[in-house]
Design a protein around this motif. Sequence first.
Motif, PDB file in Angstrom:
ATOM      1  N   LEU A 436      -4.865 -10.958  12.141  1.00  0.00           N
ATOM      2  CA  LEU A 436      -4.367 -11.155  10.812  1.00  0.00           C
ATOM      3  C   LEU A 436      -3.339 -10.228  10.429  1.00  0.00           C
ATOM      4  O   LEU A 436      -3.559  -9.035  10.280  1.00  0.00           O
ATOM      5  N   ALA A 437      -2.138 -10.675  10.313  1.00  0.00           N
ATOM      6  CA  ALA A 437      -0.882  -9.581  10.365  1.00  0.00           C
ATOM      7  C   ALA A 437      -0.554  -9.392   8.968  1.00  0.00           C
ATOM      8  O   ALA A 437      -0.565  -9.955   8.122  1.00  0.00           O
ATOM      9  N   ASN A 438      -0.225  -7.949   8.719  1.00  0.00           N
ATOM     10  CA  ASN A 438       0.119  -7.734   7.588  1.00  0.00           C
ATOM     11  C   ASN A 438      -0.718  -7.908   6.420  1.00  0.00           C
ATOM     12  O   ASN A 438      -0.209  -8.695   5.352  1.00  0.00           O
ATOM     13  N   VAL A 439      -2.112  -7.727   6.410  1.00  0.00           N
ATOM     14  CA  VAL A 439      -2.838  -8.034   5.288  1.00  0.00           C
ATOM     15  C   VAL A 439      -2.433  -7.732   3.999  1.00  0.00           C
ATOM     16  O   VAL A 439      -2.502  -8.710   3.051  1.00  0.00           O
ATOM     17  N   GLN A 440      -2.067  -6.356   3.588  1.00  0.00           N
ATOM     18  CA  GLN A 440      -1.771  -6.123   2.255  1.00  0.00           C
ATOM     19  C   GLN A 440      -0.419  -6.617   1.854  1.00  0.00           C
ATOM     20  O   GLN A 440      -0.490  -7.094   0.597  1.00  0.00           O
ATOM     21  N   ALA A 441       0.458  -7.050   2.666  1.00  0.00           N
ATOM     22  CA  ALA A 441       1.838  -7.572   2.234  1.00  0.00           C
ATOM     23  C   ALA A 441       1.414  -8.920   1.937  1.00  0.00           C
ATOM     24  O   ALA A 441       2.169  -9.430   0.874  1.00  0.00           O
ATOM     25  N   GLU A 442       0.675  -9.714   2.773  1.00  0.00           N
ATOM     26  CA  GLU A 442       0.158 -11.260   2.349  1.00  0.00           C
ATOM     27  C   GLU A 442      -0.456 -11.249   1.011  1.00  0.00           C
ATOM     28  O   GLU A 442      -0.320 -11.985   0.178  1.00  0.00           O
TER      29      GLU A 442
END
Length: 643
Positions: A436-442
């Motif tokens: 799950l890439a870049n969770v905080q950005a998402e």
Amino acid sequence: MEEVSEVEVIKMEDASMVASTTIPIEAEEANPENAPETLAQDSAVLPANPATLEATTAPTHFNDVEVTFHKALKNAVSTEIPMDLEVTGTLPEWLTGFHYTLSPGIFEVKYPKMVSVHGELQQETRTFSFGHWFDNIPQVNQFSFSGSNNTLKYRSTKPAHRAEGKIRENQGYLPNQPSSTFRTDTNQSVFARFLSTSHSEGRPSLEPCGASIEVLPPFNADGRRTVYCQNYANQILELNSDNLDKGGILAWDEVNPLFKGSQASPHSHYDPVTKELINFTMENGYQSTQYHFFSITEKEPHGSMIATVTAKTSHVHSFAVTPRYIILVVSPLNPSDGGMKYSWGASILDALSFKRTESTYFYVISRVKRRHIATFKSEAFFFFHHVNAFEDAEDNVYLDFSLYNDDTIAQQLSMSALLDRTSPALTKPEFTRFELANVQAEAQRVENYHAATSNVNPVDKLRGLMRRVSVGHGGPSYAVPEKNSNAIPPATRIRSAPGVEMPRINPIYHGLDYKYTWGVGIREDSDGDMWDCITKLSVKGDVAPIVWSQKDCYPSEAIFVPPPVFDQNEDAGVVISVVYNAAAHQSFIIVLDAKDLSEKARAVLPEVVPLSFTNGCFALGDVSRGMQESTPTFSDDEAEDDD
């Protein structure tokens, strides 16, 4: 006619089965003193390709046709009085504590039935059978290890013993919770099932809690010596660890009314840093379910809500926890009738069907913000168990599964399929890692989208949509994100390799990056109709798997136990499993070195322990109090009228 107890019937059937397959042997071959040594000699640690193992000679005193794991799927005889086991080999000196496992206790119950024959009433014996390996009246197995003395004690009991009598009384099974069995014909009317599941009240001696057994620290905070069993519904059963007496049963919503729902995960998580027990309940509605996540601590014994996720109804066996996140993964094993069967029926597999064209969803909950912050999706897949999950410095989250392409494995573990010699080999799991890439950005992108659209009226939203799909049209700038912000980003599959089932890791590494997992697998040169080996996998794929197996032997869950003093080597410790030896028709417990799966010790058990697909635990600590014999007393629930 003199009545014969069910225990005596089981022993007579076993004796008859052995006698029917016995052929003459030499006296020295029959010497029981040599049996443990013979067993040890037949076992082997295999290289990555088990097919290269030299063939071993099968014991000559059993007919090979009868050498099958099927004999370990029969009603069990419990060893109620603690007994010393003869240990072959040497236990690690530090291995001192109690080991707990759950196994099936009762698969079948015989009951009398009045029938009309030529106009006259006559009594005949009929049999109620649980229809799935996961459905049974469970047996708790307790082992007391004393490494310094190289001794091992064992005893077992069936906490829900009165459920057997209730099945006879009802001529079928009436579970207290809807969809709390996997696939069992309850032999009950819809009306009777409705009355049974219209309340969540359970009684310790009647409610089978056979999905997992754990020592849950928040409940043991006051110094009580207790162990807890959980089921696929929302109930937990408390047992006294000294004598396995029942302490009580409660539903999660009795701990806190906010923990609503008739189902829950049997795999609670415990975070040793925050000292939280984390789990969820499922409150089923029409075509959707609210997954209520909660935590319980010593300071908050009644717990508190973390977050609620609304998603499709599915069977969710386990979930993932990292230091900052909780991840709920929902496969497309969904109801096809709006959820009516799942809400009021008895069996999960009869109420749900796998939808291969739909997605699997990953719901990310922030443990800090205590809310659902992001959603990802992937192609359809099915799983029972997470292996582990962890984060990296770039804010990516990785989730590891024992994964299947669909729910075929759940169907294959029905009793009819397992006992059918013509059934195809079990589907093998894949060890699969998703990113799950870049969770905080998402999460921030989703938050911006909701903020931007919260004050936009429906007409402007429609105009915004038309603006995004039209070309070259000017006009006012509507308050909608520039990109398709409501699109769900992918959960990316970044690794797949042959996997194991019932995976266990060094518990110190739960929620952290790690190297190894241990579980049960299927040898390449076997029929593949049951897990028949223990495997150590390198999750990074940089080291070949190591496999332990023994001819005609079938292990249950392999539980990793680390030493009490931290060792920087992740694989420092032992792996413990209860194994069924089909050739000898007996069970033994084995202790393997977790590093290379070499055998350290084993002990033959007094009775056959049925094969299991459940979660056990090991509690390191003082065993000086030993195993106390249970005092036969009637608890409140046994004294009450069951009506």
